[in-house]
Design an enzyme around this catalytic site. Structure first.
Site, PDB file in Angstrom:
ATOM      1  N   THR A 242       0.814  -1.214   0.000  1.00 48.29           N
ATOM      2  CA  THR A 242       0.000   0.000   0.000  1.00 48.29           C
ATOM      3  C   THR A 242       0.845   1.261   0.000  1.00 48.29           C
ATOM      4  O   THR A 242       0.355   2.337  -0.336  1.00 48.29           O
ATOM      5  CB  THR A 242      -0.908   0.027   1.243  1.00 48.29           C
TER       6      THR A 242
ATOM      7  N   THR B  23       5.935   0.777  -4.450  1.00 48.34           N
ATOM      8  CA  THR B  23       6.771  -0.331  -4.894  1.00 48.34           C
ATOM      9  C   THR B  23       8.231   0.098  -4.855  1.00 48.34           C
ATOM     10  O   THR B  23       8.606   1.117  -5.411  1.00 48.34           O
ATOM     11  CB  THR B  23       6.403  -0.759  -6.332  1.00 48.34           C
ATOM     12  N   VAL B  24       9.051  -0.703  -4.172  1.00 47.11           N
ATOM     13  CA  VAL B  24      10.478  -0.412  -4.038  1.00 47.11           C
ATOM     14  C   VAL B  24      11.270  -1.442  -4.819  1.00 47.11           C
ATOM     15  O   VAL B  24      11.047  -2.648  -4.684  1.00 47.11           O
ATOM     16  CB  VAL B  24      10.918  -0.428  -2.549  1.00 47.11           C
TER      17      VAL B  24
ATOM     18  N   LYS C  15      12.233   3.863  -5.099  1.00 45.27           N
ATOM     19  CA  LYS C  15      10.781   3.883  -4.889  1.00 45.27           C
ATOM     20  C   LYS C  15      10.138   4.626  -6.045  1.00 45.27           C
ATOM     21  O   LYS C  15      10.546   5.743  -6.394  1.00 45.27           O
ATOM     22  CB  LYS C  15      10.425   4.569  -3.576  1.00 45.27           C
TER      23      LYS C  15
ATOM     24  N   ASP D 137       6.354   8.228  12.208  1.00 49.69           N
ATOM     25  CA  ASP D 137       6.033   6.801  12.054  1.00 49.69           C
ATOM     26  C   ASP D 137       7.235   5.962  12.474  1.00 49.69           C
ATOM     27  O   ASP D 137       7.703   5.095  11.728  1.00 49.69           O
ATOM     28  CB  ASP D 137       5.628   6.491  10.612  1.00 49.69           C
TER      29      ASP D 137
END
Length: 368
Positions: free
Chosen positions: A75, A78-79, A92, A210
């Site tokens: 979510t 995409t790396v 990324k 975070d």
């Protein structure tokens, strides 16, 4: 970005994590759009504008970037694994060109805000912060290597390039050591790595928002480096300007869970949870739902259970960091000093629960 009189910088209220989420949903559509565009004649004016535009200091040269296989997808984007100018990197990919869902003005606003954020991250330089190498926005010539050759990327794709860290996520390392636990000196060293990185970010007026072991990466020498600035932002001079439930369940401070104004002390709280997790190699509140954790943390002062085998010096750091009152939590530079003062020569590591050595078994609820 506007600066206030006390030197703090206010960033646009942009959540880059929501931008990342666009990739998986719209990448295939963007590729289709790009193929259709290639059937149309190129615009000379667009080409001329791209050629004359001045490159930002953080912009990479797309011709030096090789994008390889996927490291992670989900979510948050995409790396990919990659190589930039001979250096191993992680890439990324972001795609903001939603067909029929965003106006040109909206996309321009997103890119402008992203440019401001990237300009901040590009200047960060600390051994415990993942090195930001650069980014490119809407560049042509991006390709992904596959077994069947290279796949061209649409021109509206943006990418962020950071150093590649082979040790993977700290979370995964802790899971691997869940039964045997970590040596006390290893726990303290990792805690020092994380605390020094956060202290540096706070000195730059940046709140990560975070902080969790999943967002910390390990290099080949097991040094911890802070990663994933998807929801990080420059700290506002007025705490009321920073609100909202931003973060990850189990690590979020009470004021964040409550939707109240917060500041960098929310990172200090999250660090306290990470410190417990590094010592115990376990998950905080694994059996509680979001509503249960929110209610218990805010109203019942719920915190993870500290084992009796935990040295008082380390337990004290945990308790001070996750204090219910942000004002009573220490600054991260003070946390660094407290950790540096801990004597690890006598041991004090977590005793595996399957060994009968008098360590307190975990109970479901316990306050600090």
């Amino acid at each position: 970005m506007e600066k206030s009189s006390d030197g703090f910088v206010r960033a646009d209220q942009i959540d880059l994590k929501s931008l990342d989420e666009q990739l998986e949903k719209h990448l295939s559509r963007a590729w289709t759009m790009e193929k259709n565009k290639k059937k149309q004649p190129d615009s000379d004016s667009t080409t001329a504008e791209a050629a004359t535009r001045q490159r930002q200091e953080w912009e990479i040269d797309p011709s030096k970037l090789i994008i390889k296989g996927v490291l992670a997808r989900g979510t948050f984007g995409t790396v990919h694994r990659g190589v930039y100018d001979g250096q191993d990197v992680a890439v990324k990919l972001l795609d903001w060109g939603e067909e029929g869902h965003r106006t040109d003005a909206e996309i321009a606003s997103l890119r402008a805000a992203f440019t401001q954020e990237v300009a901040v991250w590009h200047k960060l330089d600390h051994p415990n912060v993942t090195k930001f190498i650069g980014a490119t926005m809407g560049a042509s010539g991006l390709n992904i290597q596959t077994e069947n050759g290279q796949i061209g990327m649409p021109s509206n794709i943006c990418c962020v390039v950071v150093e590649y860290l082979p040790g993977g996520a700290l979370k995964s390392y802790l899971i691997k050591n869940r039964r045997r636990k970590l040596a006390f000196k290893v726990v303290v060293q990792m805690a020092l790595d994380l605390s020094r990185g956060l202290s540096y970010l706070h000195s730059q007026k940046i709140v990560h928002r975070d902080v969790k072991t999943e967002n910390m990466l390990l290099d080949k020498t097991r040094t911890v480096k802070i990663a994933d600035f998807g929801v990080a932002r420059v700290e506002a001079s007025n705490p009321s300007d920073m609100t909202g439930e931003t973060g990850t369940l189990g690590y979020m401070a009470p004021e964040v869970l409550n939707g109240n104004p917060y500041n960098r002390k929310c990172d200090v709280y999250s660090f306290g949870i990470c410190l417990w997790e590094m010592y115990c190699c376990d998950m905080p509140y694994p059996d509680l739902s979001f509503s249960e954790v929110t209610s218990a943390v805010v109203r019942q002062n719920l915190r993870p259970e500290i084992p009796r085998c935990c040295p008082g010096s380390l337990a004290n750091v945990m308790k001070r960091c996750w204090d219910a009152s942000p004002d009573k939590r220490p600054e991260m530079d003070e946390v660094v000093s407290m950790l540096e003062a801990i004597d690890t020569s006598k041991g004090g590591g977590m005793i595996p629960l399957d060994q009968n050595q008098g360590c307190l078994c975990f109970r479901k609820y316990r306050g600090p």
